[in-house]
Design a protein around this motif. Structure first.
Motif, PDB file in Angstrom:
ATOM      1  N   GLU A 229       0.801  -1.224   0.000  1.00 43.17           N
ATOM      2  CA  GLU A 229       0.000   0.000   0.000  1.00 43.17           C
ATOM      3  C   GLU A 229       0.833   1.273   0.000  1.00 43.17           C
ATOM      4  N   GLY A 230       2.153   1.138  -0.156  1.00 44.68           N
ATOM      5  CA  GLY A 230       2.975   2.334  -0.370  1.00 44.68           C
ATOM      6  C   GLY A 230       3.876   2.743   0.770  1.00 44.68           C
ATOM      7  N   ALA A 231       3.826   2.029   1.901  1.00 49.37           N
ATOM      8  CA  ALA A 231       4.728   2.383   3.009  1.00 49.37           C
ATOM      9  C   ALA A 231       6.156   1.985   2.635  1.00 49.37           C
ATOM     10  N   SER A 274      -1.746  -1.079  11.521  1.00 47.94           N
ATOM     11  CA  SER A 274      -1.119   0.050  10.835  1.00 47.94           C
ATOM     12  C   SER A 274      -2.125   0.730   9.912  1.00 47.94           C
ATOM     13  N   ILE A 275      -1.948   2.032   9.725  1.00 50.17           N
ATOM     14  CA  ILE A 275      -2.764   2.800   8.782  1.00 50.17           C
ATOM     15  C   ILE A 275      -1.820   3.498   7.808  1.00 50.17           C
ATOM     16  N   SER A 354      -6.333   9.750  -3.250  1.00 55.94           N
ATOM     17  CA  SER A 354      -5.665   9.219  -2.058  1.00 55.94           C
ATOM     18  C   SER A 354      -6.284   7.875  -1.707  1.00 55.94           C
ATOM     19  N   LYS A 355      -5.462   7.021  -1.132  1.00 50.55           N
ATOM     20  CA  LYS A 355      -5.928   5.728  -0.679  1.00 50.55           C
ATOM     21  C   LYS A 355      -5.453   5.520   0.755  1.00 50.55           C
ATOM     22  N   ILE A 356      -6.373   5.211   1.638  1.00 48.47           N
ATOM     23  CA  ILE A 356      -6.025   4.911   3.025  1.00 48.47           C
ATOM     24  C   ILE A 356      -6.312   3.440   3.278  1.00 48.47           C
ATOM     25  N   SER A 357      -5.288   2.738   3.745  1.00 48.36           N
ATOM     26  CA  SER A 357      -5.432   1.307   4.021  1.00 48.36           C
ATOM     27  C   SER A 357      -5.301   1.054   5.516  1.00 48.36           C
ATOM     28  N   ILE A 396      -9.528   2.072   1.292  1.00 52.45           N
ATOM     29  CA  ILE A 396     -10.544   3.036   0.861  1.00 52.45           C
ATOM     30  C   ILE A 396      -9.889   4.072  -0.047  1.00 52.45           C
ATOM     31  N   MET A 397     -10.405   4.180  -1.264  1.00 54.85           N
ATOM     32  CA  MET A 397      -9.907   5.174  -2.214  1.00 54.85           C
ATOM     33  C   MET A 397     -10.883   6.347  -2.247  1.00 54.85           C
TER      34      MET A 397
END
Length: 416
Positions: A229-231, A274-275, A354-357, A396-397
């Motif tokens: 998810e990009g971390a 984690s978020i 933006s996308k929040i996982s 969530i996008m």
């Protein structure tokens, strides 16, 4: 004399057995570019290595290029040409890791330790023929094992290998993590340590969320979701290898001796770990009056062949071409070039999203987490584009970029 000779032979065999069996297991250590940026940090790296070596471990070290070397090489190449041959680019980019391994070997030898530096191909790392995003197909560990048996610290260039044509290939950005885990799997290593300038994996980006907490343990599934998810913690391919071969991964800091984060088998607990917020996504809506299966496949294959990997693909129509998908921001310029050259039949609109996982094993079954999440989003009046659920992730996008304050609020309400 014959008795003395035979006694000497058996003692030698016993010594070999002692080295290979009784001594502590092989450990793989990987150090990222920020840990190697100057000679002073290189000395800290050497200290970490020799501390473990002096305890009886066999040590294999994997290094990235120093600091921002890779970025500098890419920039310089682009100053020479707008169209760069991928084979030659791999030859150029692989030089950064070779500088790192040679410097570390020089330093360790100056301290009286036996050490040897090996490039990816000298270490027996064989890949497929894909330049700049190669996949490791096999590793011939005979050279590495021979050097370890001579009690050497073996230092290997990460991020690179060799294809069937004996050409240099590179594994893509973050590929040194993949090199380390692939070597750990091939050598049946006890552990694989990933050292960087942070001391573990956090519940969110500590540079943006002040209440972020370091996690002591994570499952492979959770870490894979966090990486995907990009971390910028671990390369997702390296986590997949760790999971496949059940190799414990330990993330630690080069700069201190604090407890890091251990990544291993599934942990049977439910809750948010984690978020992760990813703003480097572009949502694309592509249309064309013409439509056929062949056209659709041609568009998809063109993007893949150019190294543009698409996600969230939806085909909205069976009568004309009407597709929606997302790509990483880093691919956008190349995508635009393709619209002029090979995909000129497409009429495209696009915008940043933006996308929040929200990540944690078993959270999909936890109704309370889902209810709290949706309530916070509703209170902040942020429009949702799509929601994806899995056993360990709620992704969530949003229709546009969202503020870090939303992550901060989710972090306060969802993480204990």
């Amino acid at each position: 004399m014959n008795i003395i000779y035979r006694a000497g032979f058996y003692l030698n065999q016993l010594y070999i057995f002692f080295k290979e069996v009784i001594l502590m297991d092989t450990i793989v250590l990987k150090f990222g570019g920020s840990s190697l940026s100057d000679n002073e940090k290189l000395k800290l790296v050497a200290n970490k290595i020799t501390d473990l070596y002096d305890k009886g471990h066999q040590i294999v070290v994997v290094l990235s290029a120093q600091g921002k070397t890779t970025d500098k090489l890419i920039y310089e190449a682009k100053q020479l040409s707008h169209i760069i041959d991928k084979r030659e680019m791999d030859s150029l980019l692989s030089s950064g890791e070779q500088i790192s391994i040679a410097k570390l070997a020089i330093l360790l030898k100056s301290r009286g330790y036996k050490a040897i530096s090996l490039t990816g191909w000298q270490a027996g790392i064989y890949t497929n023929n894909t330049n700049q995003d190669a996949i490791i197909e096999q590793i011939d560990i005979s050279r590495i094992k021979n050097e370890l048996q001579q009690e050497k610290i073996v230092i290997i260039a990460g991020f690179q290998g060799m294809n069937e044509k004996m050409d240099i290939t590179t594994l893509g950005r973050g590929g040194s993590d993949t090199t380390a885990l692939a070597l750990a799997a091939a050598l049946k290593a006890k552990n694989c340590y990933i050292f960087s300038d942070v001391d573990g994996v956090y519940t969110s980006d500590p540079n943006k969320i002040v209440d972020s907490k370091k996690l002591e343990t994570l499952s492979y599934e959770e870490m894979l979701d966090i990486s995907s998810e990009g971390a910028k913690v671990l390369h997702n391919r390296c986590v997949e290898i760790g999971k496949k071969f059940n190799i414990p991964i330990k993330t630690k800091s080069t700069l201190n001796n604090k407890q890091g984060t251990d990544i291993n088998e599934k942990i049977e607990d439910s809750g948010v770990k984690s978020i992760v917020k990813n703003d480097k996504i572009i949502y694309i809506h592509a249309k064309s009056e013409a439509y056929s299966i062949e056209l659709f496949n041609n568009i998809y294959n063109t993007l893949i062949n150019e190294g543009i990997y698409i996600n969230n693909l939806i085909n909205n129509s069976i009568y004309n071409l009407d597709i929606k998908f997302t790509i990483k921001t880093e691919f956008f310029n190349k995508f635009n070039e393709l619209l002029d050259e090979k995909l000129d039949m497409l009429d495209c609109t696009y915008f940043n999203v933006s996308k929040i996982s929200i990540i944690g094993y078993g959270i999909m079954k936890n109704d309370e987490i889902l209810k709290k999440t949706m309530k916070i989003i509703e209170e902040n009046k942020v429009p949702i584009l799509r929601v994806d659920l899995s056993d360990s992730k709620v992704a969530i996008m949003f229709k546009g970029k969202v503020a870090d304050s939303l992550v901060e609020e989710l972090h306060k309400k969802l993480i204990k």
